[in-house]
Write a protein that holds these residues in place. Structure first.
Motif, mmCIF file in Angstrom:
data_model
loop_
_atom_site.group_PDB
_atom_site.id
_atom_site.type_symbol
_atom_site.label_atom_id
_atom_site.label_comp_id
_atom_site.label_asym_id
_atom_site.label_seq_id
_atom_site.Cartn_x
_atom_site.Cartn_y
_atom_site.Cartn_z
ATOM 1 N N LEU A 1 28.031 -36.638 -6.756
ATOM 2 C CA LEU A 1 27.003 -35.661 -7.120
ATOM 3 C C LEU A 1 27.065 -34.431 -6.210
ATOM 4 C CD1 LEU A 1 23.991 -38.042 -7.857
ATOM 5 C CD2 LEU A 1 25.322 -36.732 -9.518
ATOM 6 N N THR B 1 28.126 -31.417 -8.748
ATOM 7 C CA THR B 1 26.929 -30.816 -9.326
ATOM 8 C C THR B 1 26.421 -29.705 -8.413
ATOM 9 O OG1 THR B 1 25.313 -32.278 -8.240
ATOM 10 C CG2 THR B 1 26.234 -33.033 -10.341
ATOM 11 N N TRP C 1 23.154 -29.574 -7.994
ATOM 12 C CA TRP C 1 21.821 -30.068 -7.636
ATOM 13 C C TRP C 1 21.623 -29.914 -6.134
ATOM 14 C CZ3 TRP C 1 21.942 -35.547 -10.264
ATOM 15 C CH2 TRP C 1 22.060 -35.389 -11.657
ATOM 16 N N GLU D 1 23.156 -38.940 -14.507
ATOM 17 C CA GLU D 1 23.409 -37.718 -15.271
ATOM 18 C C GLU D 1 22.265 -36.722 -15.236
ATOM 19 O OE1 GLU D 1 24.403 -39.461 -19.008
ATOM 20 O OE2 GLU D 1 26.482 -39.769 -18.419
#
Length: 156
Positions: free
Chosen positions: A113, A117, A119, A61
Motif C-alpha cells: 500500500l 497507493t 493513501w 482495496e
C-alpha cells in the motif's frame, strides 16, 4: 455451438452432437492432480483453512473497509476453535505461530500500500485495522526497522 444452432447448415445437429461428445471425452481424460494437497491430519486441514481465511482479506482495496480479522483470537473464533488449538496446529505444520503469519501478511500488505497507493499513512493504518495511526507507525517500525514515511520515501 449456439452460433452453429442459428446457422442454416443442414448437418448442424450432427455437428453439435459431435461437439458435445468431444467435450465429454475431454472431461473424461482429465485426471485429478497428483499434486493435490491432501492433509494427513486435522492440524494440516486447520492450517490450510487458516491461510485461506488470511489471504481472503487481501488485497486491501479501499480505506473504508478495514481488515475483519486482526488477531489469532479473531481467526480462531471464525474457525470455531480455541486460539491455543489454532496456534498449536499452525505451529506444528509451519514452525511459526499464528501471530507471526498474521504479522508478516499485514506488513507485506502495508509495504504494498505504501508503494502502490497515494493513501496517507493514517488511511493505510485504518485500512489495516489499526485503531490509531501511531499504533501502525510503532508496529511498522518494530517489524521493519523503519517508519512508514521513511519506507515510502526510499521507494521514490
Amino acid at each position: 455451438m449456439i452460433e452453429e444452432q442459428k446457422s442454416d447448415y443442414a448437418y448442424k445437429d450432427d455437428l453439435i452432437r459431435n461437439y458435445i461428445n468431444l467435450i465429454i471425452h475431454e472431461a473424461l481424460k482429465i485426471q485429478p492432480s497428483a499434486d493435490f494437497d491432501q492433509h494427513k491430519n486435522a492440524a494440516g486441514r486447520l492450517t490450510s483453512v487458516f491461510f485461506e481465511l488470511l489471504e481472503r482479506q487481501f488485497p486491501v482495496e479501499t480505506t473504508d473497509r478495514p481488515l475483519q480479522f486482526k488477531t489469532a483470537q479473531d481467526y480462531a473464533l471464525a474457525l470455531n476453535v480455541h486460539a491455543n488449538y489454532l496456534n498449536r496446529a499452525v505451529k506444528e505444520i509451519t514452525g511459526k505461530p499464528t501471530t507471526a503469519h498474521i504479522t508478516e501478511r499485514i506488513i507485506s500488505e502495508a509495504k504494498a500500500l505504501l508503494q502502490h497507493t497515494t493513501w496517507n499513512i493514517s488511511e493505510i493504518a485504518y485500512a489495516l485495522g489499526f485503531e490509531y495511526p501511531t499504533y501502525f507507525n510503532n508496529f511498522f517500525k518494530k517489524m521493519t526497522g523503519t517508519n512508514p514515511s521513511a519506507f515510502r520515501e526510499t521507494l521514490v
